[in-house]
Design a protein around this motif. Structure first.
Motif, PDB file in Angstrom:
ATOM      1  N   PHE A  32     -28.786  10.011  43.255  1.00 38.94           N
ATOM      2  CA  PHE A  32     -27.977  10.672  43.288  1.00 38.94           C
ATOM      3  C   PHE A  32     -27.031   9.891  43.277  1.00 38.94           C
ATOM      4  CE2 PHE A  32     -24.088  12.581  44.604  1.00 38.94           C
ATOM      5  CZ  PHE A  32     -23.975  13.989  43.690  1.00 38.94           C
ATOM      6  N   GLY A  34     -22.398   9.718  43.298  1.00 35.43           N
ATOM      7  CA  GLY A  34     -21.228  10.409  43.215  1.00 35.43           C
ATOM      8  C   GLY A  34     -20.591  10.207  42.879  1.00 35.43           C
ATOM      9  N   GLN A 110     -31.037  15.987  48.682  1.00 31.42           N
ATOM     10  CA  GLN A 110     -30.021  16.554  48.523  1.00 31.42           C
ATOM     11  C   GLN A 110     -29.201  16.830  50.267  1.00 31.42           C
ATOM     12  OE1 GLN A 110     -31.436  20.335  46.690  1.00 31.42           O
ATOM     13  NE2 GLN A 110     -29.618  21.163  45.946  1.00 31.42           N
TER      14      GLN A 110
ATOM     15  N   ALA C  28     -21.730  13.785  38.759  1.00 32.81           N
ATOM     16  CA  ALA C  28     -22.280  13.869  39.882  1.00 32.81           C
ATOM     17  C   ALA C  28     -23.826  14.045  38.870  1.00 32.81           C
ATOM     18  CB  ALA C  28     -23.394  15.503  40.399  1.00 32.81           C
ATOM     19  N   ARG C 102     -22.941  18.691  42.904  1.00 31.53           N
ATOM     20  CA  ARG C 102     -23.904  18.045  43.255  1.00 31.53           C
ATOM     21  C   ARG C 102     -25.050  19.133  43.411  1.00 31.53           C
ATOM     22  NH1 ARG C 102     -21.084  18.474  48.576  1.00 31.53           N
ATOM     23  NH2 ARG C 102     -22.810  19.338  50.099  1.00 31.53           N
TER      24      ARG C 102
END
Lengths: 149, 83, 149, 83
Positions: A32, A34, A110, C28, C102
């Motif tokens: 992931f 950001g 997550q 994201a 996200r």
């Protein structure tokens, strides 16, 4: 577990390679990233400054990573968070999780992001044409963290 | 007691850290904040919204009713917004 | 939406760059990479052969991508699936999702992987020291797909 | 009717595709399979586990009671295991 709090940019491919390191036992890699967005609400973002609490930042990220490792069978884990002056399109945060199974990799990544939002000591300040302002914490982020139980 | 301020709270108070000698009746983080509010409007403004206040003592998050002493390091900051 | 069914390897960083392409409005990016593991059960894997149905493979991946785009507000989406002879450590599948938020990026990537497991026409055959065998489909994969409703 | 076979089913039957003329009573995919099973043990083995059989007609997944004709292309294969 690799944890880094840094002002420099990071390289996703290089970070994945560090975790893989010629291993042939990994089944799944989730990442992931950001990024700084160019708009918040209706205002153009010129710059974003990320303030942090140096003595606690890496320690809190490591706690979150350890919690994720306790909950899911991870083979590797990287969390990188930047601080300092960033601009639209810049990378802010990177989480990489590897596991035998996709569900563990996805859920752990997550989970880490949801916990990081409320528990990692970073604060965002945005600069628009109207001046600078601190970003408000979202109540929704507390709910997302709490949803993991 | 050494106190660190971050983000919005740091900007209201106008400094990122200071050394404060706690009055005797002060035992909790909330007491420290009440004492700081007597020091000027900049402090009052910094702590105007108690819901938006978080604390750490010696680099561990604590609730506002946590007991502190002059040898602790206290950090005060708003809710986090990283990630 | 970029869909590719290919025998060649893929480059995660290059694929992310294709989606970013100097955009500053992405918030994201989630990625998932599936790899050939060196062990299945207790047996060492020497080789994995991925058979596919060429006329349907890209079409079905595109359907899954479209379904994900209907369910979440995605800014970009890439699905790459390889076929042919692969070896432990090799990359099999890549999913990249980008979104303002996200949660959308994570959920869409996980959804795509869960649907892909049951709906994309690929079949794995493993070679161990005992010979070759086709990998059995997991009932658990049907459940994961169905859990999305 | 052109029929395609994949994976375990392709290996059992020993070919990846063939042209079959459907007998008149054949109307569904299940009928086609029943017909194929009369052609030899390799077909019987290929379709021995009906739970492990999937079908597509003209590149669209269909249930086994789907109606087919000689001009359709039928693909038969086990449950998918990609990803």
């Amino acid at each position: 577990m690799r944890i880094s709090v840094q002002s420099d940019d990071f390289d996703i491919a290089a970070e994945i390679d560090l975790l893989k390191n010629k291993r042939t036992d990994l089944g799944a890699i989730a990442t992931f990233t950001g990024l700084v967005r160019d708009i918040h609400g209706e205002k153009d973002i010129k710059k974003m400054t990320l303030e942090h609490f140096p003595a606690m930042a890496e320690k809190e990220l490591a706690k979150i990573g350890t919690e994720a490792s306790d909950r899911w069978p991870l083979q590797g884990l990287t969390i990188i968070h930047r601080y300092g002056e960033l601009y639209p399109g810049d990378q802010i945060v990177l989480v990489i999780t590897t596991s035998h199974h996709r569900e563990a990799a996805f859920n752990a990544a997550q989970f880490i992001m949801d916990w990081l939002k409320t528990d990692a000591p970073f604060w965002k300040k945005e600069e628009t044409e109207d001046g600078t302002h601190w970003v408000d914490a979202k109540r929704d982020d507390d709910k997302k963290k709490d949803s993991w139980g | 007691m050494n106190i660190l301020y971050f983000a919005r709270i740091r900007e209201h108070i106008g400094k990122s850290s200071e050394e404060i000698t706690l009055p005797e009746r002060v035992t909790t983080v909330a007491d420290v904040i009440e004492h700081l509010e007597t020091l000027g409007d900049n402090y009052k403004n910094a702590f105007a919204e108690p819901d938006l206040l978080r604390a750490a003592v010696n680099d561990e998050y604590v609730p506002l009713d946590y007991n502190v002493s002059n040898t602790d390091e206290l950090a005060l900051f708003p809710p986090m917004t990283g990630g």
